[in-house]
Write a protein that holds these residues in place. Structure first.
Motif, PDB file in Angstrom:
ATOM      1  N   ALA A 137      90.536  77.953 -53.840  1.00  0.00           N
ATOM      2  CA  ALA A 137      91.822  77.254 -53.857  1.00  0.00           C
ATOM      3  C   ALA A 137      91.657  75.818 -54.322  1.00  0.00           C
ATOM      4  O   ALA A 137      92.624  75.175 -54.726  1.00  0.00           O
ATOM      5  CB  ALA A 137      92.455  77.276 -52.469  1.00  0.00           C
ATOM      6  N   GLY A 138      90.424  75.294 -54.253  1.00  0.00           N
ATOM      7  CA  GLY A 138      90.168  73.902 -54.626  1.00  0.00           C
ATOM      8  C   GLY A 138      89.597  73.065 -53.501  1.00  0.00           C
ATOM      9  O   GLY A 138      89.352  71.867 -53.682  1.00  0.00           O
ATOM     10  N   ARG A 158      68.269  83.514 -63.843  1.00  0.00           N
ATOM     11  CA  ARG A 158      69.545  83.211 -63.198  1.00  0.00           C
ATOM     12  C   ARG A 158      70.253  82.091 -63.960  1.00  0.00           C
ATOM     13  O   ARG A 158      69.616  81.175 -64.497  1.00  0.00           O
ATOM     14  CB  ARG A 158      69.343  82.757 -61.741  1.00  0.00           C
ATOM     15  N   PHE A 159      71.588  82.165 -63.935  1.00  0.00           N
ATOM     16  CA  PHE A 159      72.419  81.122 -64.531  1.00  0.00           C
ATOM     17  C   PHE A 159      73.374  80.619 -63.464  1.00  0.00           C
ATOM     18  O   PHE A 159      74.133  81.406 -62.883  1.00  0.00           O
ATOM     19  CB  PHE A 159      73.194  81.660 -65.729  1.00  0.00           C
ATOM     20  N   ARG A 160      73.323  79.317 -63.192  1.00  0.00           N
ATOM     21  CA  ARG A 160      74.216  78.695 -62.210  1.00  0.00           C
ATOM     22  C   ARG A 160      75.124  77.705 -62.918  1.00  0.00           C
ATOM     23  O   ARG A 160      74.672  76.944 -63.794  1.00  0.00           O
ATOM     24  CB  ARG A 160      73.415  77.955 -61.127  1.00  0.00           C
ATOM     25  N   ALA A 161      76.392  77.693 -62.546  1.00  0.00           N
ATOM     26  CA  ALA A 161      77.371  76.752 -63.116  1.00  0.00           C
ATOM     27  C   ALA A 161      78.016  75.994 -61.968  1.00  0.00           C
ATOM     28  O   ALA A 161      78.812  76.550 -61.209  1.00  0.00           O
ATOM     29  CB  ALA A 161      78.421  77.494 -63.925  1.00  0.00           C
ATOM     30  N   TYR A 162      77.646  74.729 -61.830  1.00  0.00           N
ATOM     31  CA  TYR A 162      78.106  73.921 -60.712  1.00  0.00           C
ATOM     32  C   TYR A 162      79.324  73.098 -61.120  1.00  0.00           C
ATOM     33  O   TYR A 162      79.356  72.502 -62.198  1.00  0.00           O
ATOM     34  CB  TYR A 162      76.993  72.972 -60.251  1.00  0.00           C
ATOM     35  N   GLY A 163      80.322  73.073 -60.243  1.00  0.00           N
ATOM     36  CA  GLY A 163      81.510  72.304 -60.559  1.00  0.00           C
ATOM     37  C   GLY A 163      82.538  72.338 -59.456  1.00  0.00           C
ATOM     38  O   GLY A 163      82.227  72.685 -58.309  1.00  0.00           O
ATOM     39  N   GLN A 164      83.733  71.979 -59.825  1.00  0.00           N
ATOM     40  CA  GLN A 164      84.824  71.862 -58.849  1.00  0.00           C
ATOM     41  C   GLN A 164      86.036  72.637 -59.328  1.00  0.00           C
ATOM     42  O   GLN A 164      86.526  72.435 -60.442  1.00  0.00           O
ATOM     43  CB  GLN A 164      85.202  70.390 -58.659  1.00  0.00           C
ATOM     44  N   VAL A 165      86.523  73.522 -58.464  1.00  0.00           N
ATOM     45  CA  VAL A 165      87.772  74.217 -58.743  1.00  0.00           C
ATOM     46  C   VAL A 165      88.924  73.227 -58.624  1.00  0.00           C
ATOM     47  O   VAL A 165      88.957  72.406 -57.693  1.00  0.00           O
ATOM     48  CB  VAL A 165      87.986  75.380 -57.758  1.00  0.00           C
ATOM     49  N   VAL A 166      89.844  73.277 -59.553  1.00  0.00           N
ATOM     50  CA  VAL A 166      91.055  72.460 -59.488  1.00  0.00           C
ATOM     51  C   VAL A 166      92.173  73.344 -58.962  1.00  0.00           C
ATOM     52  O   VAL A 166      92.414  74.437 -59.479  1.00  0.00           O
ATOM     53  CB  VAL A 166      91.423  71.898 -60.871  1.00  0.00           C
ATOM     54  N   ALA A 167      92.840  72.885 -57.917  1.00  0.00           N
ATOM     55  CA  ALA A 167      93.850  73.698 -57.252  1.00  0.00           C
ATOM     56  C   ALA A 167      94.903  74.196 -58.237  1.00  0.00           C
ATOM     57  O   ALA A 167      95.503  73.418 -58.970  1.00  0.00           O
ATOM     58  CB  ALA A 167      94.511  72.887 -56.141  1.00  0.00           C
ATOM     59  N   ASP A 168      95.100  75.508 -58.235  1.00  0.00           N
ATOM     60  CA  ASP A 168      96.132  76.136 -59.057  1.00  0.00           C
ATOM     61  C   ASP A 168      97.430  76.125 -58.253  1.00  0.00           C
ATOM     62  O   ASP A 168      97.522  76.778 -57.212  1.00  0.00           O
ATOM     63  CB  ASP A 168      95.709  77.574 -59.374  1.00  0.00           C
ATOM     64  N   PRO A 169      98.447  75.392 -58.701  1.00  0.00           N
ATOM     65  CA  PRO A 169      99.672  75.265 -57.896  1.00  0.00           C
ATOM     66  C   PRO A 169     100.353  76.602 -57.619  1.00  0.00           C
ATOM     67  O   PRO A 169     101.076  76.745 -56.639  1.00  0.00           O
ATOM     68  CB  PRO A 169     100.561  74.348 -58.749  1.00  0.00           C
TER      69      PRO A 169
END
Length: 345
Positions: free
Chosen positions: A188-189, A163-174
């Motif tokens: 949505a962020g 398995r491959f996991r990518a942890y992070g934060q979505v930045v809101a797309d205006p």
């Protein structure tokens, strides 16, 4: 909280459960590359063999007999800042890669395979040694605040990754924040910033897209044996005036909370007064407050499971402009120049 625990508290943006996809693998002779982003843990049957050899629940290449390395390209569910990855080699003991690296690129829209193979890739995680049959959690050591859309996992020289996991934060797309939208949604962020308990299921599940299929798709706490209650706090994708909230207990038939309430986490203003919940039901509550809200707190009484939390509202013009400037600033210059800014300015 340790750096590894903090990383795991973030959503896995490569997961198929939120919309990630495997776009390309250089070789998957023994094990399907699509397994990399399966949200469920890897499974293993020691007696399972096929015509090509031992069957593993993961991505496995043939043995290389020439110089080079194998790689897979994963599209994230949404453009995001990636903070770290887990290159999990579960059940791969004598056939795991000795080392791996992760690179990123940013291509908005829907680039095809040729575009991805020709892309310029930026190192996020330099070559790191892997342990077999184990999680390999690695923090990003490349650019800290780069908005990326695709990751390239390279294993050197060959082998298997479950398995491959990518942890992070979505930045809101205006461009996605016009009108009434779900400001709590991961894509949505929106993000979880605090939670009382996540024994059976991560609170990130409550902000995932779609409907929950089983209980493990939601946020579920342990059974409380005291007089307190469980709760979570969501930082919304953008400050907004809220219209309604959906507190969905779908799939929780014997483990739904008895009651729930929603409040503004910054001011304490009640947004939804304590209300009784039914099992296996999507409850919609109207929000009457006209105040602008940045964070909400969901209290459940006394404990239990929530499949999904939706917080619908609208973003003010000022907040929208601030978000747009940040989003453009985090894009590579070549991608920012291609954006039609008339969509949000």
């Amino acid at each position: 909280m340790s750096p590894e625990s903090a990383l795991r508290s973030m959503p896995d943006l490569a997961s198929r459960a939120v919309g990630g996809s495997v776009r390309y693998v250089s070789d998957d002779f023994f094990g399907d590359g699509l397994a990399l982003i399966d949200p469920l843990p890897a499974r293993h049957d020691p007696a399972a063999f096929g015509r090509r050899g031992k069957i593993y629940d993961g991505w496995e290449t043939r043995r290389r007999r020439a110089p080079g390395a194998e790689f897979a390209i994963i599209r994230l569910a949404a453009p995001a800042i990636v903070r770290g990855t887990d290159i999990n080699t579960a059940y791969f003991r004598g056939n795991y890669p000795p080392k791996a690296s992760v690179e990123a690129t940013t291509l908005l829209g829907y680039p095809d395979t040729d575009d991805l193979l020709a892309a310029v890739w930026t190192p996020l995680i330099t070559s790191t040694a892997l342990t077999g049959d184990a999680p390999n959690v690695v923090l990003v050591d490349g650019p800290a605040d780069q908005l990326v859309t695709h990751l390239r996992l390279t294993i050197d020289p060959d082998g298997g990754v479950a398995r491959f996991r990518a942890y992070g934060q979505v930045v809101a797309d205006p461009r996605l924040l016009s009108g009434h939208v779900d400001l709590a949604a991961t894509l949505a962020g929106g993000r979880i910033v605090a939670c009382s308990d996540a024994f059976f299921g991560s609170p990130n599940n409550a902000l995932a897209p779609g409907r929950a299929a089983v209980m493990s798709d939601g946020w579920e706490t342990a059974r409380r044996r005291d007089t307190d209650n469980d709760w979570l706090v969501v930082e919304l994708a953008a400050p907004g005036v809220l219209r309604d909230v959906v507190i969905d207990t779908s799939t929780f038939i014997g483990g739904a909370p008895g009651w729930a309430a929603l409040s503004d986490d910054d001011t304490g203003e009640p947004l939804v007064e304590r209300a009784a919940l039914l099992p296996d039901t999507a409850h919609r509550f109207r929000i009457r407050s006209r105040s602008q809200v940045s964070r909400v707190r969901l209290d459940v009484y006394p404990d239990g499971g929530i499949a999904r939390l939706r917080v619908h509202g609208s973003v003010s013009a000022n907040a929208h402009e601030t978000i747009a400037h940040r989003w453009l600033r985090l894009l590579p210059p070549d991608q920012a120049q291609r954006v039609d800014t008339t969509e949000f300015f």
